[in-house]
Scaffold this active site. Sequence first.
Site: not given
Length: 368
Positions: A51, A326, A329
Site C-alpha cells: 500500500s 493515518d 501511511h
Amino acid sequence: MASPKVLFQLYVICFFFYYICRHAMCFDRQLPDISALESCNIDRIYNLGDSTSDVGNRVVEDPVNPCLQPPYGMNFYQGPTGRCSDGMLIIDYTFCSAGLPLMDPYLQGNSNFTHGVNFAVGGATALSFACNTSNAIHFKDCSPGCLKNALLMLGLIGSNDYNFALSMGQTIEDAQKLVPDVIEVIKDAVRRIISLGGAQIVIPGSFPMGCFPTTQVTFKTDIESAYDERHCLKDINDLLAIHNEYLQQAIITLQEENPTTTILYADYYNAYIWLLDNASQLGFDATTVLEGCCGNGGMSGSVFPTDVCGSPIPSCPDPDRYINWDGIHMAGKAHYFLTNWLVADMIPKLNCSLQVADHYSLGYGVAF
C-alpha cells in the site's frame, strides 16, 4: 500519422501532468534538484509493492476500502484514487522527478502503460509478491529490449509479513524467523526480472515502523526501556533493521551474479529517521511526529488501531504539518521529502549525465 487534433490533445495531457508534478514538488526550492533524474534517460517505470506504492489496484478488488473514500486524496488533484495518503506517494514523486506522467494501476481498465505499470497492491505480503512476480507481471506495450532504459522498483515487501505475524500474537523472535524466507522471495523476484531484461532495479528496505502511530498504539507499554531516544519501539525497529541487513547482503549477492545490472538499495529506514530528526526545519509540527493526522492517536484522540481514518474519524486541518497520515501511511508532504532524500541518494548510482548539485546538505542546515 496522427491528426493535428490528436497531437494537440496529447500535448495538453503531457503539459497537464508536467504542471501537476512540478507544482506538487515545490514545497521548498532549497532542496536538492532531483530533476537530474531526467538525465538518466528512464523511459518507463515498473513498480511492485504494497500500500505504500499502490495507486489503485487494491480498491479495484475492494471498492469499499477506506483509501478510496475521503479524506484520503484530499490534497491529490484527482481526489481519492486508492492512494493511502492525503496526497501523492513516493512512487508518484519519483515519476515526476524522472519527467514521466503518473502511472496507472495494473488492474484499472483502459489504463495507459506506455511509461510503465504499477502492480503494487495494498496488503501484499512476500507470498503474494512471489505470486505476482511469477504469474502476473506482463510488461504492457513493451517490445523486446524495452526494459533497457526502464527502472524497476520492487516496492516495500516484507513489512506486512512481520505485521501480520505480530498481530496474530507471535513474538518478535517468531517474526524474525520469517526474515530469511522473505529475503529469498525478493531475491527470486529480482532474478526473474533480470531474466526478462531488467537492467536497473531499486529495492527499498523497510521503514522503522516502531516509530509509526499504529505500532505505537498496538504495542504500547509502560516499560521505558522499550523505547529509544525518539520514543520509537526498539524491538520493532530492531526487527526491521535485521530485515534491511539481510536485504543489503542479498543485493550484494545479486550484484555479483549480475555485474552488468544496476541493483540499488533504497534506504527507507534512514530516510525516515532523517525526516523525524529534521521535522521542524522541514515545516512539520515536531510535537506530532509520532501521531497520525487522521485516526490512530491523531486529531480524533483515537487510541485503538482499529480507529481507521475516515468517517466518523476526522482528519487534522493541515496534513502538511504531519509526517504520518493515518497511523501506518505517510502524508503527501512527507512523501515529497522522503523522495528527495531517496532520489538524491539514487542518482549518483545510476547512469545519469547530470548529478545532484548538493546531495549532502539542504543549504539551511538540514543534512542528508
